[in-house]
Design a protein around this motif. Structure first.
Motif, PDB file in Angstrom:
ATOM      1  N   LEU A 154      99.254 -21.366  17.555  1.00 54.92           N
ATOM      2  CA  LEU A 154      98.530 -21.826  18.428  1.00 54.92           C
ATOM      3  C   LEU A 154      97.711 -22.726  17.907  1.00 54.92           C
ATOM      4  CD1 LEU A 154      96.852 -21.676  21.424  1.00 54.92           C
ATOM      5  CD2 LEU A 154      95.056 -20.162  19.988  1.00 54.92           C
ATOM      6  N   GLU A 155      97.235 -23.041  16.358  1.00 54.91           N
ATOM      7  CA  GLU A 155      96.487 -24.254  15.816  1.00 54.91           C
ATOM      8  C   GLU A 155      97.588 -25.592  16.032  1.00 54.91           C
ATOM      9  OE1 GLU A 155      98.802 -22.599  12.358  1.00 54.91           O
ATOM     10  OE2 GLU A 155      97.839 -21.575  14.118  1.00 54.91           O
ATOM     11  N   LYS A 156      98.894 -25.401  16.440  1.00 56.52           N
ATOM     12  CA  LYS A 156     100.143 -26.476  15.689  1.00 56.52           C
ATOM     13  C   LYS A 156      99.870 -27.077  17.850  1.00 56.52           C
ATOM     14  CE  LYS A 156     102.961 -24.855  12.350  1.00 56.52           C
ATOM     15  NZ  LYS A 156     103.735 -24.535  11.732  1.00 56.52           N
ATOM     16  N   LEU A 157      98.594 -26.777  18.784  1.00 56.75           N
ATOM     17  CA  LEU A 157      99.782 -27.394  20.138  1.00 56.75           C
ATOM     18  C   LEU A 157      98.972 -28.519  19.657  1.00 56.75           C
ATOM     19  CD1 LEU A 157     101.149 -24.700  20.343  1.00 56.75           C
ATOM     20  CD2 LEU A 157     100.464 -24.478  22.519  1.00 56.75           C
ATOM     21  N   ASP A 158      99.575 -29.216  21.038  1.00 58.38           N
ATOM     22  CA  ASP A 158      98.380 -30.015  20.923  1.00 58.38           C
ATOM     23  C   ASP A 158      97.108 -29.783  22.260  1.00 58.38           C
ATOM     24  OD1 ASP A 158      98.486 -33.623  21.430  1.00 58.38           O
ATOM     25  OD2 ASP A 158      97.859 -32.756  23.270  1.00 58.38           O
ATOM     26  N   ARG A 159      95.947 -29.874  22.084  1.00 53.73           N
ATOM     27  CA  ARG A 159      94.998 -29.650  22.869  1.00 53.73           C
ATOM     28  C   ARG A 159      94.760 -29.614  24.219  1.00 53.73           C
ATOM     29  NH1 ARG A 159      92.515 -31.200  17.717  1.00 53.73           N
ATOM     30  NH2 ARG A 159      91.544 -33.435  19.241  1.00 53.73           N
ATOM     31  N   ALA A 160      95.833 -30.778  24.371  1.00 57.74           N
ATOM     32  CA  ALA A 160      96.032 -31.561  26.015  1.00 57.74           C
ATOM     33  C   ALA A 160      96.597 -29.978  26.601  1.00 57.74           C
ATOM     34  CB  ALA A 160      96.414 -32.588  26.861  1.00 57.74           C
ATOM     35  N   ILE A 161      97.816 -29.510  26.102  1.00 58.65           N
ATOM     36  CA  ILE A 161      98.585 -28.505  26.487  1.00 58.65           C
ATOM     37  C   ILE A 161      97.880 -27.163  26.835  1.00 58.65           C
ATOM     38  CG2 ILE A 161     100.233 -26.975  26.007  1.00 58.65           C
ATOM     39  CD1 ILE A 161     101.786 -29.172  24.284  1.00 58.65           C
ATOM     40  N   THR A 162      96.470 -26.788  25.933  1.00 58.34           N
ATOM     41  CA  THR A 162      96.238 -26.044  25.717  1.00 58.34           C
ATOM     42  C   THR A 162      94.898 -25.223  26.909  1.00 58.34           C
ATOM     43  OG1 THR A 162      94.567 -26.291  24.102  1.00 58.34           O
ATOM     44  CG2 THR A 162      97.055 -24.951  23.708  1.00 58.34           C
ATOM     45  N   ARG A 163      94.712 -26.935  27.350  1.00 60.31           N
ATOM     46  CA  ARG A 163      92.992 -26.921  28.068  1.00 60.31           C
ATOM     47  C   ARG A 163      93.808 -26.116  29.684  1.00 60.31           C
ATOM     48  NH1 ARG A 163      93.475 -29.045  33.065  1.00 60.31           N
ATOM     49  NH2 ARG A 163      94.856 -31.448  33.161  1.00 60.31           N
ATOM     50  N   ALA A 164      91.989 -25.431  30.148  1.00 60.15           N
ATOM     51  CA  ALA A 164      91.689 -24.800  30.861  1.00 60.15           C
ATOM     52  C   ALA A 164      92.408 -25.743  32.258  1.00 60.15           C
ATOM     53  CB  ALA A 164      90.455 -24.750  31.433  1.00 60.15           C
ATOM     54  N   GLY A 165      93.424 -24.883  32.917  1.00 57.13           N
ATOM     55  CA  GLY A 165      93.898 -25.687  34.038  1.00 57.13           C
ATOM     56  C   GLY A 165      95.802 -25.593  33.890  1.00 57.13           C
ATOM     57  N   ARG A 166      95.831 -25.603  32.709  1.00 58.00           N
ATOM     58  CA  ARG A 166      97.724 -25.752  32.524  1.00 58.00           C
ATOM     59  C   ARG A 166      97.562 -24.423  32.006  1.00 58.00           C
ATOM     60  NH1 ARG A 166      96.782 -31.722  30.236  1.00 58.00           N
ATOM     61  NH2 ARG A 166      97.000 -32.122  31.675  1.00 58.00           N
ATOM     62  N   PHE A 167      96.951 -23.672  31.850  1.00 55.96           N
ATOM     63  CA  PHE A 167      97.694 -21.642  31.454  1.00 55.96           C
ATOM     64  C   PHE A 167      96.446 -21.032  31.602  1.00 55.96           C
ATOM     65  CE2 PHE A 167     100.965 -23.489  28.839  1.00 55.96           C
ATOM     66  CZ  PHE A 167     102.002 -23.021  29.280  1.00 55.96           C
ATOM     67  N   ASP A 168      96.563 -19.773  32.319  1.00 51.62           N
ATOM     68  CA  ASP A 168      95.282 -19.968  33.034  1.00 51.62           C
ATOM     69  C   ASP A 168      94.330 -19.085  31.449  1.00 51.62           C
ATOM     70  OD1 ASP A 168      94.718 -20.051  35.325  1.00 51.62           O
ATOM     71  OD2 ASP A 168      95.269 -18.127  35.654  1.00 51.62           O
ATOM     72  N   TRP A 203     100.079 -17.765  47.886  1.00 50.39           N
ATOM     73  CA  TRP A 203     100.429 -18.348  46.392  1.00 50.39           C
ATOM     74  C   TRP A 203      98.924 -19.318  46.153  1.00 50.39           C
ATOM     75  CZ3 TRP A 203     103.506 -16.999  43.249  1.00 50.39           C
ATOM     76  CH2 TRP A 203     103.980 -17.578  42.060  1.00 50.39           C
ATOM     77  N   SER A 204      97.824 -19.610  45.674  1.00 46.82           N
ATOM     78  CA  SER A 204      97.043 -20.121  45.683  1.00 46.82           C
ATOM     79  C   SER A 204      96.042 -19.016  44.810  1.00 46.82           C
ATOM     80  CB  SER A 204      96.418 -21.153  46.567  1.00 46.82           C
ATOM     81  OG  SER A 204      95.734 -20.052  47.462  1.00 46.82           O
ATOM     82  N   ASP A 205      96.127 -17.846  45.235  1.00 47.70           N
ATOM     83  CA  ASP A 205      95.660 -17.019  44.846  1.00 47.70           C
ATOM     84  C   ASP A 205      96.229 -16.313  44.017  1.00 47.70           C
ATOM     85  OD1 ASP A 205      93.900 -17.093  46.566  1.00 47.70           O
ATOM     86  OD2 ASP A 205      94.143 -15.862  48.311  1.00 47.70           O
ATOM     87  N   VAL A 206      97.587 -16.472  43.592  1.00 49.17           N
ATOM     88  CA  VAL A 206      97.975 -15.523  42.321  1.00 49.17           C
ATOM     89  C   VAL A 206      97.343 -16.217  41.119  1.00 49.17           C
ATOM     90  CG1 VAL A 206     100.259 -15.473  41.277  1.00 49.17           C
ATOM     91  CG2 VAL A 206     100.267 -15.468  43.549  1.00 49.17           C
ATOM     92  N   ALA A 207      97.618 -15.274  40.540  1.00 55.41           N
ATOM     93  CA  ALA A 207      96.883 -16.274  38.902  1.00 55.41           C
ATOM     94  C   ALA A 207      98.435 -16.714  37.758  1.00 55.41           C
ATOM     95  CB  ALA A 207      97.136 -14.584  38.322  1.00 55.41           C
ATOM     96  N   ARG A 208      97.678 -17.969  37.080  1.00 55.15           N
ATOM     97  CA  ARG A 208      98.786 -18.578  37.029  1.00 55.15           C
ATOM     98  C   ARG A 208      99.380 -18.287  35.350  1.00 55.15           C
ATOM     99  NH1 ARG A 208      95.335 -23.734  36.765  1.00 55.15           N
ATOM    100  NH2 ARG A 208      94.929 -24.087  38.895  1.00 55.15           N
ATOM    101  N   GLY A 209     100.345 -18.271  34.887  1.00 53.31           N
ATOM    102  CA  GLY A 209     100.526 -17.588  33.523  1.00 53.31           C
ATOM    103  C   GLY A 209      99.571 -18.115  32.488  1.00 53.31           C
ATOM    104  N   PRO A 210      99.587 -16.765  31.361  1.00 48.60           N
ATOM    105  CA  PRO A 210      99.165 -17.079  30.421  1.00 48.60           C
ATOM    106  C   PRO A 210      99.818 -18.307  29.181  1.00 48.60           C
ATOM    107  CG  PRO A 210      99.892 -14.807  30.308  1.00 48.60           C
ATOM    108  CD  PRO A 210     100.800 -15.877  31.425  1.00 48.60           C
ATOM    109  N   LEU A 211      99.434 -18.296  28.000  1.00 48.32           N
ATOM    110  CA  LEU A 211     100.063 -18.649  26.955  1.00 48.32           C
ATOM    111  C   LEU A 211      99.417 -17.558  26.155  1.00 48.32           C
ATOM    112  CD1 LEU A 211     100.596 -20.045  24.866  1.00 48.32           C
ATOM    113  CD2 LEU A 211      98.320 -21.570  24.414  1.00 48.32           C
ATOM    114  N   LEU A 212     100.918 -16.949  25.405  1.00 49.00           N
ATOM    115  CA  LEU A 212     100.790 -15.573  24.462  1.00 49.00           C
ATOM    116  C   LEU A 212     101.390 -16.119  23.226  1.00 49.00           C
ATOM    117  CD1 LEU A 212     103.635 -12.612  26.174  1.00 49.00           C
ATOM    118  CD2 LEU A 212     100.908 -13.157  26.282  1.00 49.00           C
TER     119      LEU A 212
END
Length: 466
Positions: free
Chosen positions: A381-395, A261-270
């Motif tokens: 995208l500009e309305k999202l909290d930057r902590a949500i979009t940082r690397a590691g939460r969505f690939d 499971w650790s090798d499965v690509a994480r979900g993106p932010l569309l």
């Protein structure tokens, strides 16, 4: 062994002198609730014996986070455990009886002394920690438990998911002597019995015999295939399709046991404008990968109550449902509705801070949960909290625009289905330049309506006019 011990310990002895016999006594039929059966067989499969369960949960100072895998099963698991720890034949004498708490109830919200190590906890939880009483914290998924509890580094015990062997035992208990094993032989091999939640089990076990019950279980776990165009036909640019196809490939490889499971690509932010098909993409990924799709949004979670605590409870339930239906895709639609904690302060700032922090807590706690991918979508995208979009939460952040001149014929074909099958759509695609996928769908509906009104088959002129 544990299953036999529970059965023996819960047989009710006589409490009143028997009445004089007046004839043959009717046979007693034991009809346990489906949720009770699920809780009992999964506890039995997870611990094996009463001694093992007591050793695992009842040692002095033990702190256990017990993950049931289903929010609908939490209450029943707690009730079964309450019966076990109160029964002398099941719980060893001299062993301390643990406090059984729901994980969410062990933490206070809005406590003024949350900065203290134990300040975030309820009085009962704090007392148990101070005097060394063992504590069992019941939660659907370990990752959805409050962060304050996870920070205590409790021992995490996840109940074994329901499998064919457990289901056979469950049916034997529900339908004694009716040959559950033979009935289960008719269950399709691709049926994921781990997805049999308490609600589906309750409806299936309304049947009067095992064969009918298994048929109902099969219908619940093996829905009919979706008709119509699929993943390959959906119009999207290669910059979006390629990473999503990699994720689908990884999901198939994981289900086949070829990768971890650790090798499965994480979900993106569309990211894309309204009508670009972001929600449809999530559904198609689920179909193509053969996984369940659980969708949620701020609007949905707050529809019944404006209180932040109720909204967060509904959000946790969605995360737990995805875990219960695993392998699954948890799709967070319109994620920008959570807001941005860095925007100019206003009367909603406290609410925004609370729910954004709760979402980040869920995303971080859920990271790596086997079998569940979290994917989100936004128009802004500009309305999202930057902590949500940082690397590691969505690939990755993938941008899904309206179809351009190269994708418009494919977009028209997607919505037309079998209509105008042999027609060149290049010309009408030029006329549709600038339209969204939703606009094209509306135009196709209008064209079909015009053809129906004229009582004839759909023609290219109908589509051109629309």
């Amino acid at each position: 062994d544990l299953l036999d011990q529970i059965e023996q310990a819960t047989e009710f002895g006589p409490v009143l002198p028997p009445c004089p016999p007046v004839g043959p006594a009717p046979a007693t039929v034991w009809r346990p609730k489906a949720a009770t059966l699920l809780a009992v067989v999964r506890l039995a499969a997870s611990f094996g014996s009463a001694t093992a369960l007591a050793t695992e949960l009842g040692m002095n100072g033990a702190l256990t986070l017990l993950a049931t895998g289903s929010a609908a099963l939490d209450q029943t698991v707690r009730k079964v455990l309450e019966q076990i720890v109160a029964e002398p034949s099941l719980w060893p004498a001299g062993l301390p009886v643990p406090d059984l708490l729901y994980a969410v109830d062990a933490v206070k919200t809005g406590s003024p002394d949350r900065h203290r190590t134990l300040g975030a906890f309820s009085e009962k939880m704090r007392d148990a920690l101070e005097i060394g009483t063992p504590v069992v914290l019941i939660t659907p998924v370990a990752g959805t438990a409050p962060r304050a509890l996870r920070d205590l580094n409790p021992k995490v015990v996840a109940l074994k998911p329901l499998d064919h062997e457990q289901l056979s035992v469950l049916l034997d208990l529900a339908y004694p002597g009716q040959g559950a094993a033979d009935a289960l032989a008719t269950l399709p091999t691709d049926a994921r019995v781990s997805r049999l939640d308490p609600d589906r089990a309750t409806l299936a076990l309304r049947a009067t015999d095992t064969e009918t019950a298994v048929t109902a279980i099969a219908e619940a776990l093996c829905p009919a295939p979706v008709e119509g165009a699929g993943w390959a036909a959906f119009p999207m640019p290669d910059t979006v399709r390629a990473p999503l196809e990699q994720m689908i490939f990884d999901l198939h490889a994981w289900q086949d046991g070829r990768i971890s499971w650790s090798d499965v690509a994480r979900g993106p932010l569309l990211v894309g404008p309204p009508g670009s098909g972001k929600t449809q993409v999530a559904r198609l990924i689920g179909q193509e990968a053969g996984i369940a799709v659980v969708a949620g949004s701020v609007a949905q979670w707050s529809s019944e109550s404006a209180r932040s605590s109720d909204m967060i409870k509904a959000m946790r339930s969605a995360f737990a449902t995805a875990a219960e239906q695993a392998p699954a895709l948890l799709f967070l639609d319109e994620i920008d509705a959570f807001g941005d904690r860095n925007r100019k302060a206003d009367h909603n700032s406290a609410y925004t801070d609370f729910i954004v922090t709760a979402l980040i807590d869920q995303l971080d706690g859920y990271h790596g949960h086997e079998g569940v991918i979290v994917m989100a979508a936004t128009n802004h995208l500009e309305k999202l909290d930057r902590a949500i979009t940082r690397a590691g939460r969505f690939d990755r952040i993938l941008r899904l625009p309206h179809p351009d001149h190269t994708l418009l014929p494919q977009a028209l074909r997607w919505h037309l289905g079998p209509d105008l099958a042999d027609t060149d759509l290049t010309g009408v695609a030029q006329a549709a330049l600038g339209m969204s996928g939703a606009d094209i769908a509306a135009a196709v509906r209008a064209a079909r309506g015009r053809a129906r009104q004229a009582q004839r088959a759909l023609e290219l002129a109908d589509l051109t006019d629309a």
